[in-house]
Motif scaffolding. Structure first.
Motif, mmCIF file in Angstrom:
data_model
loop_
_atom_site.group_PDB
_atom_site.id
_atom_site.type_symbol
_atom_site.label_atom_id
_atom_site.label_comp_id
_atom_site.label_asym_id
_atom_site.label_seq_id
_atom_site.Cartn_x
_atom_site.Cartn_y
_atom_site.Cartn_z
ATOM 1 N N ARG A 34 16.528 35.824 37.898
ATOM 2 C CA ARG A 34 17.915 35.377 37.812
ATOM 3 C C ARG A 34 18.637 35.760 39.087
ATOM 4 O O ARG A 34 18.207 36.650 39.818
ATOM 5 C CB ARG A 34 18.619 36.017 36.617
ATOM 6 N N SER A 35 19.755 35.095 39.304
ATOM 7 C CA SER A 35 20.540 35.443 40.480
ATOM 8 C C SER A 35 21.141 36.824 40.275
ATOM 9 O O SER A 35 21.303 37.279 39.159
ATOM 10 C CB SER A 35 21.635 34.399 40.712
ATOM 11 N N PRO A 36 21.488 37.508 41.357
ATOM 12 C CA PRO A 36 22.064 38.844 41.218
ATOM 13 C C PRO A 36 23.355 38.806 40.412
ATOM 14 O O PRO A 36 23.991 37.776 40.294
ATOM 15 C CB PRO A 36 22.320 39.282 42.655
ATOM 16 N N ALA A 37 23.726 39.945 39.875
ATOM 17 C CA ALA A 37 24.956 40.031 39.077
ATOM 18 C C ALA A 37 26.119 39.441 39.844
ATOM 19 O O ALA A 37 26.326 39.738 41.014
ATOM 20 C CB ALA A 37 25.229 41.487 38.717
ATOM 21 N N GLY A 38 26.874 38.564 39.188
ATOM 22 C CA GLY A 38 28.017 37.940 39.845
ATOM 23 C C GLY A 38 27.668 36.611 40.488
ATOM 24 O O GLY A 38 28.541 35.882 40.913
ATOM 25 N N GLY A 39 26.390 36.275 40.570
ATOM 26 C CA GLY A 39 25.988 35.006 41.170
ATOM 27 C C GLY A 39 26.322 34.952 42.642
ATOM 28 O O GLY A 39 26.525 35.983 43.299
ATOM 29 N N PRO A 40 26.376 33.753 43.201
ATOM 30 C CA PRO A 40 26.608 33.621 44.643
ATOM 31 C C PRO A 40 27.985 34.131 45.078
ATOM 32 O O PRO A 40 28.167 34.501 46.233
ATOM 33 C CB PRO A 40 26.458 32.122 44.895
ATOM 34 N N ASP A 41 28.949 34.187 44.168
ATOM 35 C CA ASP A 41 30.288 34.658 44.536
ATOM 36 C C ASP A 41 30.362 36.171 44.708
ATOM 37 O O ASP A 41 31.355 36.694 45.207
ATOM 38 C CB ASP A 41 31.320 34.216 43.491
ATOM 39 N N ALA A 42 29.316 36.891 44.310
ATOM 40 C CA ALA A 42 29.330 38.346 44.422
ATOM 41 C C ALA A 42 29.429 38.798 45.877
ATOM 42 O O ALA A 42 29.896 39.893 46.162
ATOM 43 C CB ALA A 42 28.081 38.935 43.773
ATOM 44 N N GLU A 43 29.023 37.958 46.805
ATOM 45 C CA GLU A 43 29.047 38.315 48.227
ATOM 46 C C GLU A 43 30.336 37.865 48.922
ATOM 47 O O GLU A 43 30.484 38.044 50.130
ATOM 48 C CB GLU A 43 27.839 37.688 48.942
ATOM 49 N N ALA A 44 31.277 37.271 48.176
ATOM 50 C CA ALA A 44 32.523 36.776 48.783
ATOM 51 C C ALA A 44 33.333 37.934 49.357
ATOM 52 O O ALA A 44 33.325 39.042 48.825
ATOM 53 C CB ALA A 44 33.351 36.018 47.746
ATOM 54 N N THR A 45 34.042 37.650 50.431
ATOM 55 C CA THR A 45 34.894 38.660 51.057
ATOM 56 C C THR A 45 36.306 38.111 51.190
ATOM 57 O O THR A 45 36.522 36.904 51.186
ATOM 58 C CB THR A 45 34.372 39.040 52.457
ATOM 59 N N VAL A 46 37.268 39.017 51.313
ATOM 60 C CA VAL A 46 38.659 38.625 51.522
ATOM 61 C C VAL A 46 38.812 38.275 53.002
ATOM 62 O O VAL A 46 38.495 39.084 53.866
ATOM 63 C CB VAL A 46 39.617 39.765 51.126
ATOM 64 N N VAL A 47 39.298 37.061 53.282
ATOM 65 C CA VAL A 47 39.467 36.645 54.671
ATOM 66 C C VAL A 47 40.929 36.670 55.106
ATOM 67 O O VAL A 47 41.224 36.671 56.299
ATOM 68 C CB VAL A 47 38.839 35.252 54.947
ATOM 69 N N ALA A 48 41.864 36.691 54.151
ATOM 70 C CA ALA A 48 43.288 36.798 54.469
ATOM 71 C C ALA A 48 43.996 37.432 53.279
ATOM 72 O O ALA A 48 43.678 37.130 52.132
ATOM 73 C CB ALA A 48 43.888 35.426 54.760
ATOM 74 N N GLN A 49 44.945 38.325 53.578
ATOM 75 C CA GLN A 49 45.684 38.975 52.506
ATOM 76 C C GLN A 49 47.005 39.477 53.060
ATOM 77 O O GLN A 49 47.060 40.018 54.160
ATOM 78 C CB GLN A 49 44.884 40.152 51.962
ATOM 79 N N ASP A 50 48.073 39.264 52.268
ATOM 80 C CA ASP A 50 49.394 39.715 52.678
ATOM 81 C C ASP A 50 50.185 40.032 51.415
ATOM 82 O O ASP A 50 50.069 39.319 50.415
ATOM 83 C CB ASP A 50 50.082 38.611 53.485
#
Length: 157
Positions: A34-50
């Motif tokens: 199975r895909s890792p916990a969280g699926g492909p979105d588990a590797e997502a990062t924040v690219v902008a935040q304010d």
């Protein structure tokens, strides 16, 4: 005679017990990969935040992630808020929601969200008659009736 039948039965029980014990002792069947916990979105990062948080309770924030999630929200008083968010669904389509959160609750709008069907005219007439002649019950909430009438009229276009 009966002694050999008892012995045979005893041996059968012993053999059956060994087979059951071996079945439980056997290693489990390998799980499908199975895909890792969280699926492909588990590797997502924040690219902008304010974010801005003021002493009076007003605030604003926004963020965006590498997997296409975007969100923003503002509030003038820390109690009511307006905002929007969008994301890419598992089907690859983009979804957007615009919302207001106030004394009437969370009120989202989006092309993919179901909408309330038009209210029948006789229901609106019944509620208008109730507004014109409200019951004497202290539990009756005229403001709630007004809000319901406004919402139902809006469904009629």
């Amino acid at each position: 005679g009966t002694a050999s039948i008892d012995t045979q039965l005893f041996l059968q029980i012993i053999v059956l017990s060994c087979v059951v014990a071996l079945a439980f002792a056997a290693p489990p069947a390998p799980l499908q990969k199975r895909s890792p916990a969280g699926g492909p979105d588990a590797e997502a990062t924040v690219v902008a935040q304010d974010q801005i948080i003021n002493e009076g309770g007003s605030y604003a924030y926004n963020y965006e992630t590498s997997n296409g999630i975007k969100a923003r929200q503002t509030s003038d008083n820390g109690v009511t808020a307006t905002g929007e968010y969008s994301f890419v669904g598992p089907d690859g389509a983009s979804y957007s929601v615009v919302y207001v959160a106030d004394e009437n609750g969370f009120q989202p709008q989006g092309a993919h969200l179901p909408t309330e069907p038009p209210a029948p005219e006789h229901v609106i007439k019944l509620l208008e008659d109730l507004r014109a002649n409200p019951p004497s019950d202290p539990e009756f909430d005229l403001a709630s009736l007004e809000a319901t009438l406004a919402r139902l009229r809006a469904t009629q276009g």
